[in-house]
Design a protein around this motif. Structure first.
Motif, mmCIF file in Angstrom:
data_model
loop_
_atom_site.group_PDB
_atom_site.id
_atom_site.type_symbol
_atom_site.label_atom_id
_atom_site.label_comp_id
_atom_site.label_asym_id
_atom_site.label_seq_id
_atom_site.Cartn_x
_atom_site.Cartn_y
_atom_site.Cartn_z
ATOM 1 N N MET A 103 0.916 -1.228 -0.153
ATOM 2 C CA MET A 103 0.029 -0.052 -0.008
ATOM 3 C C MET A 103 0.861 1.248 -0.072
ATOM 4 O O MET A 103 1.878 1.153 0.585
ATOM 5 C CB MET A 103 -0.851 -0.193 1.316
ATOM 6 C CG MET A 103 -1.800 0.971 1.552
ATOM 7 S SD MET A 103 -2.696 1.577 2.817
ATOM 8 C CE MET A 103 -4.031 0.280 2.622
ATOM 9 N N GLN A 104 0.617 2.320 -0.768
ATOM 10 C CA GLN A 104 1.206 3.564 -1.038
ATOM 11 C C GLN A 104 0.701 4.510 0.413
ATOM 12 O O GLN A 104 -0.389 4.317 1.082
ATOM 13 C CB GLN A 104 1.072 4.026 -2.285
ATOM 14 C CG GLN A 104 1.707 3.331 -3.214
ATOM 15 C CD GLN A 104 1.180 4.456 -4.656
ATOM 16 O OE1 GLN A 104 0.002 4.943 -4.976
ATOM 17 N NE2 GLN A 104 2.410 4.425 -5.529
ATOM 18 N N ILE A 105 1.886 5.130 0.668
ATOM 19 C CA ILE A 105 1.815 6.225 1.675
ATOM 20 C C ILE A 105 0.492 7.140 1.396
ATOM 21 O O ILE A 105 -0.098 7.691 2.421
ATOM 22 C CB ILE A 105 2.800 6.953 1.943
ATOM 23 C CG1 ILE A 105 3.868 6.038 2.701
ATOM 24 C CG2 ILE A 105 2.783 8.146 2.798
ATOM 25 C CD1 ILE A 105 5.289 6.665 2.567
ATOM 26 N N ARG A 106 0.213 7.119 0.198
ATOM 27 C CA ARG A 106 -0.921 8.176 -0.199
ATOM 28 C C ARG A 106 -2.151 7.690 0.409
ATOM 29 O O ARG A 106 -3.085 8.613 0.821
ATOM 30 C CB ARG A 106 -0.884 8.105 -1.841
ATOM 31 C CG ARG A 106 -2.168 8.947 -2.540
ATOM 32 C CD ARG A 106 -1.979 8.920 -3.909
ATOM 33 N NE ARG A 106 -0.865 9.699 -4.240
ATOM 34 C CZ ARG A 106 0.331 9.153 -5.023
ATOM 35 N NH1 ARG A 106 0.369 8.021 -5.196
ATOM 36 N NH2 ARG A 106 1.215 10.162 -5.345
ATOM 37 N N ARG A 107 -2.477 6.605 0.237
ATOM 38 C CA ARG A 107 -3.798 5.917 0.994
ATOM 39 C C ARG A 107 -3.580 6.101 2.206
ATOM 40 O O ARG A 107 -4.754 6.425 3.174
ATOM 41 C CB ARG A 107 -3.816 4.217 0.713
ATOM 42 C CG ARG A 107 -3.668 4.139 -0.772
ATOM 43 C CD ARG A 107 -4.835 3.109 -1.247
ATOM 44 N NE ARG A 107 -5.987 2.626 -0.218
ATOM 45 C CZ ARG A 107 -6.254 1.503 -0.020
ATOM 46 N NH1 ARG A 107 -5.479 0.327 -0.816
ATOM 47 N NH2 ARG A 107 -7.140 1.112 0.673
ATOM 48 N N VAL A 108 -2.598 6.109 3.240
ATOM 49 C CA VAL A 108 -2.567 6.601 4.579
ATOM 50 C C VAL A 108 -2.946 8.016 4.756
ATOM 51 O O VAL A 108 -3.875 8.065 5.701
ATOM 52 C CB VAL A 108 -0.991 6.193 5.017
ATOM 53 C CG1 VAL A 108 -1.036 6.747 6.521
ATOM 54 C CG2 VAL A 108 -0.913 4.971 5.035
ATOM 55 N N LEU A 109 -2.422 8.728 3.905
ATOM 56 C CA LEU A 109 -2.847 10.147 4.020
ATOM 57 C C LEU A 109 -4.366 10.305 3.891
ATOM 58 O O LEU A 109 -4.950 11.353 4.327
ATOM 59 C CB LEU A 109 -1.911 11.081 2.986
ATOM 60 C CG LEU A 109 -0.333 11.347 3.504
ATOM 61 C CD1 LEU A 109 0.432 11.998 2.258
ATOM 62 C CD2 LEU A 109 -0.253 11.721 4.862
ATOM 63 N N ASP A 110 -4.858 9.778 2.615
ATOM 64 C CA ASP A 110 -6.372 9.755 2.168
ATOM 65 C C ASP A 110 -7.157 9.559 3.435
ATOM 66 O O ASP A 110 -8.154 10.171 3.830
ATOM 67 C CB ASP A 110 -6.594 8.902 1.260
ATOM 68 C CG ASP A 110 -5.907 9.296 -0.142
ATOM 69 O OD1 ASP A 110 -5.520 10.582 -0.025
ATOM 70 O OD2 ASP A 110 -6.040 8.540 -1.043
ATOM 71 N N ASN A 111 -6.672 8.317 4.167
ATOM 72 C CA ASN A 111 -7.319 7.914 5.415
ATOM 73 C C ASN A 111 -7.279 9.093 6.757
ATOM 74 O O ASN A 111 -8.201 9.236 7.392
ATOM 75 C CB ASN A 111 -6.920 6.701 5.856
ATOM 76 C CG ASN A 111 -7.502 5.662 4.888
ATOM 77 O OD1 ASN A 111 -8.317 5.865 4.211
ATOM 78 N ND2 ASN A 111 -6.618 4.614 5.006
ATOM 79 N N LYS A 112 -6.180 9.372 6.999
ATOM 80 C CA LYS A 112 -5.932 10.280 7.990
ATOM 81 C C LYS A 112 -6.141 11.727 7.927
ATOM 82 O O LYS A 112 -6.096 12.574 8.675
ATOM 83 C CB LYS A 112 -4.642 10.086 8.760
ATOM 84 C CG LYS A 112 -3.214 10.587 7.983
ATOM 85 C CD LYS A 112 -2.199 10.687 8.978
ATOM 86 C CE LYS A 112 -1.801 11.726 9.613
ATOM 87 N NZ LYS A 112 -0.849 12.018 10.189
ATOM 88 N N GLY A 113 -5.826 12.113 6.582
ATOM 89 C CA GLY A 113 -5.906 13.774 6.233
ATOM 90 C C GLY A 113 -4.235 14.004 6.030
ATOM 91 O O GLY A 113 -3.520 13.526 6.381
ATOM 92 N N SER A 114 -4.272 15.221 5.448
ATOM 93 C CA SER A 114 -3.156 15.734 5.108
ATOM 94 C C SER A 114 -2.554 17.036 5.783
ATOM 95 O O SER A 114 -1.500 17.479 5.654
ATOM 96 C CB SER A 114 -2.655 15.958 3.487
ATOM 97 O OG SER A 114 -3.949 17.001 3.231
ATOM 98 N N GLU A 115 -3.252 17.227 6.903
ATOM 99 C CA GLU A 115 -3.069 18.434 7.575
ATOM 100 C C GLU A 115 -1.857 18.216 8.211
ATOM 101 O O GLU A 115 -1.553 17.238 9.094
ATOM 102 C CB GLU A 115 -4.136 18.664 8.465
ATOM 103 C CG GLU A 115 -3.810 19.946 9.476
ATOM 104 C CD GLU A 115 -4.819 20.334 10.519
ATOM 105 O OE1 GLU A 115 -4.473 21.228 11.456
ATOM 106 O OE2 GLU A 115 -5.628 19.382 10.779
ATOM 107 N N VAL A 116 -0.887 19.164 8.213
ATOM 108 C CA VAL A 116 0.560 19.076 8.937
ATOM 109 C C VAL A 116 0.454 20.446 9.791
ATOM 110 O O VAL A 116 0.657 21.571 9.227
ATOM 111 C CB VAL A 116 1.646 19.107 7.976
ATOM 112 C CG1 VAL A 116 2.885 18.958 8.975
ATOM 113 C CG2 VAL A 116 1.359 17.988 7.146
ATOM 114 N N VAL A 117 0.858 20.344 10.980
ATOM 115 C CA VAL A 117 1.037 21.396 11.892
ATOM 116 C C VAL A 117 2.697 21.670 12.071
ATOM 117 O O VAL A 117 3.338 20.725 12.034
ATOM 118 C CB VAL A 117 0.616 21.176 13.416
ATOM 119 C CG1 VAL A 117 0.845 22.397 14.375
ATOM 120 C CG2 VAL A 117 -1.015 20.847 13.535
ATOM 121 N N THR A 118 2.702 22.901 11.549
ATOM 122 C CA THR A 118 4.310 23.358 11.782
ATOM 123 C C THR A 118 4.579 24.423 12.380
ATOM 124 O O THR A 118 3.721 25.161 13.082
ATOM 125 C CB THR A 118 4.570 24.017 10.055
ATOM 126 O OG1 THR A 118 3.865 24.998 9.843
ATOM 127 C CG2 THR A 118 4.223 22.795 8.973
#
Length: 145
Positions: free
Chosen positions: A1-16
């Motif tokens: 499975m690609q990391i893209r799918r993990v981000l699709d499930n969890k969201g792509s928000e990143v706190v910086t």
């Protein structure tokens, strides 16, 4: 499975956090967002480092509470491992194990930040995959094969 799918499930928000913000602000952001690490970025798009709860604890142990007024850049890791979303979760897991890190920023082809994956995300992905396999096997067995 690609990391893209993990981000699709969890969201792509990143706190910086900006490198010039003080460690006190960093601690507040970690608590506010209930995360274990933040990407250090001057603009929210480019990765300049990563800083974790562990970094804060180590700095407190060596410098005392005076570290709270230091800039984040004083305690952050500047040499950051990153991955692209097309890499596999297995590759990510191997990188995390080899590098002994718990958070890895995900970047695009232009090295701009598009997400972050934690060891918790990797474990959740693995558990979900095992549950899917279990359900498929259970369905197969109960339907008579």
């Amino acid at each position: 499975m690609q990391i893209r799918r993990v981000l699709d499930n969890k969201g792509s928000e990143v706190v910086t956090v900006r490198p010039d913000q003080d460690v006190q602000a960093l601690v507040g952001l970690l608590a506010q967002h209930k995360v274990g690490a933040l990407v250090v970025s001057p603009d929210g798009r480019h990765v300049a480092g990563i800083v974790s709860e562990r970094d804060v604890v180590r700095a407190l142990a060596s410098m005392g509470t005076s570290v709270l007024t230091e800039p984040v850049s004083a305690i952050a890791t500047a040499d950051v491992h990153t991955v692209t979303a097309d890499r596999t979760v297995d590759e990510l897991r191997a990188l995390m194990t080899e590098a002994r890190v718990r958070h890895i920023p995900v970047v695009d082809a232009q090295h701009c930040l598009v997400g972050i994956v934690s060891i918790g995300d990797v474990v959740k992905n693995h558990i979900d995959a095992l549950a899917g396999e279990r359900d498929a096997l259970q369905s197969y067995v109960t339907s008579g094969g």
